[in-house]
Scaffold this motif. Structure first.
Motif, PDB file in Angstrom:
ATOM      1  N   GLU A 288      47.781  36.413  51.334  1.00 17.47           N
ATOM      2  CA  GLU A 288      48.871  36.261  50.385  1.00 17.47           C
ATOM      3  C   GLU A 288      48.358  36.477  48.967  1.00 17.47           C
ATOM      4  OE1 GLU A 288      50.321  32.228  50.140  1.00 17.47           O
ATOM      5  OE2 GLU A 288      48.412  31.454  50.883  1.00 17.47           O
ATOM      6  N   LEU A 289      49.282  36.565  48.036  1.00 13.68           N
ATOM      7  CA  LEU A 289      48.933  36.663  46.622  1.00 13.68           C
ATOM      8  C   LEU A 289      48.911  35.248  46.060  1.00 13.68           C
ATOM      9  CD1 LEU A 289      48.312  38.657  44.310  1.00 13.68           C
ATOM     10  CD2 LEU A 289      50.750  38.625  43.759  1.00 13.68           C
ATOM     11  N   VAL A 290      47.714  34.753  45.772  1.00 15.75           N
ATOM     12  CA  VAL A 290      47.531  33.362  45.367  1.00 15.75           C
ATOM     13  C   VAL A 290      47.593  33.255  43.848  1.00 15.75           C
ATOM     14  CG1 VAL A 290      45.966  31.383  45.411  1.00 15.75           C
ATOM     15  CG2 VAL A 290      46.109  32.913  47.388  1.00 15.75           C
ATOM     16  N   LYS A 291      48.434  32.356  43.364  1.00 20.56           N
ATOM     17  CA  LYS A 291      48.539  32.115  41.927  1.00 20.56           C
ATOM     18  C   LYS A 291      47.554  31.029  41.533  1.00 20.56           C
ATOM     19  CE  LYS A 291      51.957  31.002  38.335  1.00 20.56           C
ATOM     20  NZ  LYS A 291      53.388  30.679  38.098  1.00 20.56           N
ATOM     21  N   VAL A 292      46.653  31.347  40.610  1.00 14.99           N
ATOM     22  CA  VAL A 292      45.631  30.390  40.191  1.00 14.99           C
ATOM     23  C   VAL A 292      46.007  29.791  38.840  1.00 14.99           C
ATOM     24  CG1 VAL A 292      43.833  31.594  41.472  1.00 14.99           C
ATOM     25  CG2 VAL A 292      44.226  32.170  39.089  1.00 14.99           C
ATOM     26  N   PRO A 293      45.601  28.561  38.560  1.00 13.66           N
ATOM     27  CA  PRO A 293      45.954  27.923  37.286  1.00 13.66           C
ATOM     28  C   PRO A 293      45.063  28.392  36.140  1.00 13.66           C
ATOM     29  CG  PRO A 293      44.675  26.416  38.632  1.00 13.66           C
ATOM     30  CD  PRO A 293      44.901  27.640  39.477  1.00 13.66           C
ATOM     31  N   TYR A 294      45.568  28.285  34.942  1.00 10.48           N
ATOM     32  CA  TYR A 294      44.785  28.590  33.747  1.00 10.48           C
ATOM     33  C   TYR A 294      44.613  27.312  32.941  1.00 10.48           C
ATOM     34  CZ  TYR A 294      49.268  28.421  31.263  1.00 10.48           C
ATOM     35  OH  TYR A 294      50.471  28.004  30.747  1.00 10.48           O
ATOM     36  N   GLU A 295      43.691  27.345  31.975  1.00 14.35           N
ATOM     37  CA  GLU A 295      43.470  26.205  31.088  1.00 14.35           C
ATOM     38  C   GLU A 295      43.220  26.718  29.676  1.00 14.35           C
ATOM     39  OE1 GLU A 295      40.326  23.646  32.468  1.00 14.35           O
ATOM     40  OE2 GLU A 295      40.835  24.010  34.565  1.00 14.35           O
ATOM     41  N   MET A 296      43.759  26.020  28.700  1.00 10.41           N
ATOM     42  CA  MET A 296      43.461  26.350  27.310  1.00 10.41           C
ATOM     43  C   MET A 296      42.126  25.726  26.919  1.00 10.41           C
ATOM     44  SD  MET A 296      46.814  26.593  24.945  1.00 10.41           S
ATOM     45  CE  MET A 296      46.940  24.874  24.569  1.00 10.41           C
TER      46      MET A 296
ATOM     47  N   VAL B 217      55.118  42.219  44.806  1.00  9.05           N
ATOM     48  CA  VAL B 217      55.793  42.085  46.096  1.00  9.05           C
ATOM     49  C   VAL B 217      54.957  42.765  47.179  1.00  9.05           C
ATOM     50  CG1 VAL B 217      57.862  42.646  47.434  1.00  9.05           C
ATOM     51  CG2 VAL B 217      58.065  41.987  45.025  1.00  9.05           C
ATOM     52  N   GLY B 218      54.678  42.037  48.239  1.00  8.06           N
ATOM     53  CA  GLY B 218      53.936  42.594  49.358  1.00  8.06           C
ATOM     54  C   GLY B 218      52.446  42.708  49.139  1.00  8.06           C
ATOM     55  N   GLN B 219      51.917  42.159  48.036  1.00  8.56           N
ATOM     56  CA  GLN B 219      50.492  42.264  47.745  1.00  8.56           C
ATOM     57  C   GLN B 219      49.749  41.008  48.184  1.00  8.56           C
ATOM     58  OE1 GLN B 219      49.315  45.305  46.151  1.00  8.56           O
ATOM     59  NE2 GLN B 219      51.373  45.705  46.896  1.00  8.56           N
ATOM     60  N   ILE B 220      48.440  41.128  48.401  1.00  5.76           N
ATOM     61  CA  ILE B 220      47.583  39.978  48.623  1.00  5.76           C
ATOM     62  C   ILE B 220      46.480  40.011  47.578  1.00  5.76           C
ATOM     63  CG2 ILE B 220      48.078  39.986  51.102  1.00  5.76           C
ATOM     64  CD1 ILE B 220      45.231  41.036  51.551  1.00  5.76           C
ATOM     65  N   GLY B 221      45.904  38.844  47.310  1.00  4.99           N
ATOM     66  CA  GLY B 221      44.844  38.774  46.315  1.00  4.99           C
ATOM     67  C   GLY B 221      44.996  37.535  45.453  1.00  4.99           C
ATOM     68  N   ALA B 222      44.772  37.677  44.138  1.00  2.00           N
ATOM     69  CA  ALA B 222      44.826  36.549  43.212  1.00  2.00           C
ATOM     70  C   ALA B 222      45.482  36.979  41.914  1.00  2.00           C
ATOM     71  CB  ALA B 222      43.418  36.006  42.942  1.00  2.00           C
ATOM     72  N   THR B 223      46.276  36.103  41.339  1.00  2.00           N
ATOM     73  CA  THR B 223      46.957  36.411  40.084  1.00  2.00           C
ATOM     74  C   THR B 223      47.058  35.152  39.244  1.00  2.00           C
ATOM     75  OG1 THR B 223      48.906  37.484  39.125  1.00  2.00           O
ATOM     76  CG2 THR B 223      49.295  35.951  40.950  1.00  2.00           C
ATOM     77  N   LEU B 224      47.479  35.335  37.992  1.00  2.00           N
ATOM     78  CA  LEU B 224      47.581  34.237  37.038  1.00  2.00           C
ATOM     79  C   LEU B 224      48.772  34.530  36.125  1.00  2.00           C
ATOM     80  CD1 LEU B 224      44.705  32.538  35.130  1.00  2.00           C
ATOM     81  CD2 LEU B 224      46.413  33.714  33.762  1.00  2.00           C
ATOM     82  N   ASP B 225      49.479  33.499  35.665  1.00  2.00           N
ATOM     83  CA  ASP B 225      50.629  33.697  34.785  1.00  2.00           C
ATOM     84  C   ASP B 225      50.123  33.937  33.363  1.00  2.00           C
ATOM     85  OD1 ASP B 225      52.995  33.730  33.387  1.00  2.00           O
ATOM     86  OD2 ASP B 225      53.837  31.968  34.395  1.00  2.00           O
TER      87      ASP B 225
END
Length: 341
Positions: A320-328, A157-165
């Protein structure tokens, strides 16, 4: 064309048909510049081979035009991928990057970062795990209005950057291995200070539940996201009276250590043991057998985090905190169980 050392901002402005102030705003990456105007200025600068004078920019704007990338991570492959992405973003914004290794003194990083800010005065910082999960540091940075971006932060919450599930990615990968017939799947965790440890462990447990498999604490070994912890964790799991037929390592470095230990015992992968990791570092394709893993786009995450930070520096409140996709990535290190001749 004028020689490079004689090209001035006035020449770029004339070639682009805009004011010198507009050129300055473009090179300072300030907001409220129309995209077509920005592109016109950048094209003129490229045609004239113009480069902004860093000293002049700093004096005019009271900025250093430098950001700091901070890390405390045993995986050199992961950090190198992040560095590449950050550098890509910095080059396109005419910024420089400084790389700063960190070690937690007295349980935290704040004192080292205070020294860094005093000595080098970067315009902002990019935090990588586990630094990005130091709550005391995050509170201090926010209190002092120091711009920063986070990669894979536990606090979102309130962060910026990049993340992944990472939890869902781990669950999908473990579920795939369970679908191959494996019923005893071990796990070597990451370091306790990383949010990724919890996400990947939770994903492992989610997949077991979905497959109707019991969670056995004896099959979970503490690790550190390192090759050596893969050897040690693999040894502990393979020494069990009923060892697992598959091992999920919390990252690719750890998985490589498991493969090393298995080969030392004369086990053939994946015939005798399936091994899979997380991150898809270059070594995942270079070792034999090639490693089944989840591709975490670390280079892209570094680039996105830097872009979000620079947008925030140019206009506080942006980013913003950008959610990036993953791949198997399903490769040779995993196979069906039981083995049928």
């Amino acid at each position: 064309m004028k020689e490079q050392n004689r090209i001035r901002i006035e020449d770029v402005a004339a070639a682009a048909g805009v004011s010198m102030k507009t050129v300055s705003r473009v090179f300072n990456y300030e907001p409220n510049v129309r995209p077509d105007t920005r592109e016109k200025v950048e094209q003129a600068a490229r045609a004239l081979n113009y480069r902004p004078n860093p000293s002049a920019r700093s004096l005019a704007s009271n900025r250093s035009y430098q950001i700091a990338l901070l890390y405390d991570n045993p995986s050199s492959n992961y950090i190198m991928e992040i560095i590449g992405g950050v550098l890509d973003a910095c080059r396109s914004r005419h910024y420089s990057m400084m790389l700063q290794p960190m070690e937690p003194n007295g349980g935290g990083y704040r004192a080292q970062i205070e020294d860094l800010l005093h000595q080098y005065r970067p315009d902002g910082m990019i935090l990588t795990p586990p630094i990005t999960d130091d709550d005391e540091l995050l509170d201090w940075l926010q209190t002092h209005a120091m711009p920063y971006a986070s990669i894979s932060p536990r606090r979102r919450v309130g962060q910026i950057g990049a993340t992944l599930d990472e939890r869902e990615a781990a669950a999908e990968l473990v579920a795939h291995v369970a679908s191959l017939g494996h019923r005893r799947i071990g796990h070597i965790t990451g370091h306790r200070s990383h949010g990724a440890r919890a996400w990947r462990l939770d994903g492992y447990r989610d997949a077991l539940q979905r497959a109707g498999l019991p969670y056995d604490p004896a099959l979970v070994i503490e690790g550190e996201f390192s090759f050596d912890s893969g050897i040690e964790g693999g040894r502990a799991l393979l020494d069990l009276a009923e060892p697992p037929t598959a091992i999920f390592a919390a990252n690719d470095d750890t998985a490589a250590g498991v493969i090393y230990e298995a080969e030392e015992r004369g086990l053939r992968i994946p015939r005798d043991l399936s091994v899979f990791g997380f991150d898809d570092m270059p070594m995942a394709r270079q070792i034999w057998p090639s490693l089944t893993t989840v591709r975490q786009p670390s280079h892209e995450m570094g680039r996105i985090a830097a872009e979000q930070l620079l947008a925030h520096i140019g206009d506080a409140g942006r980013g913003e905190l950008v959610k990036v996709p993953y791949e198997m990535r399903l490769r040779r290190s995993t196979g069906a169980w039981p083995v049928r001749e």
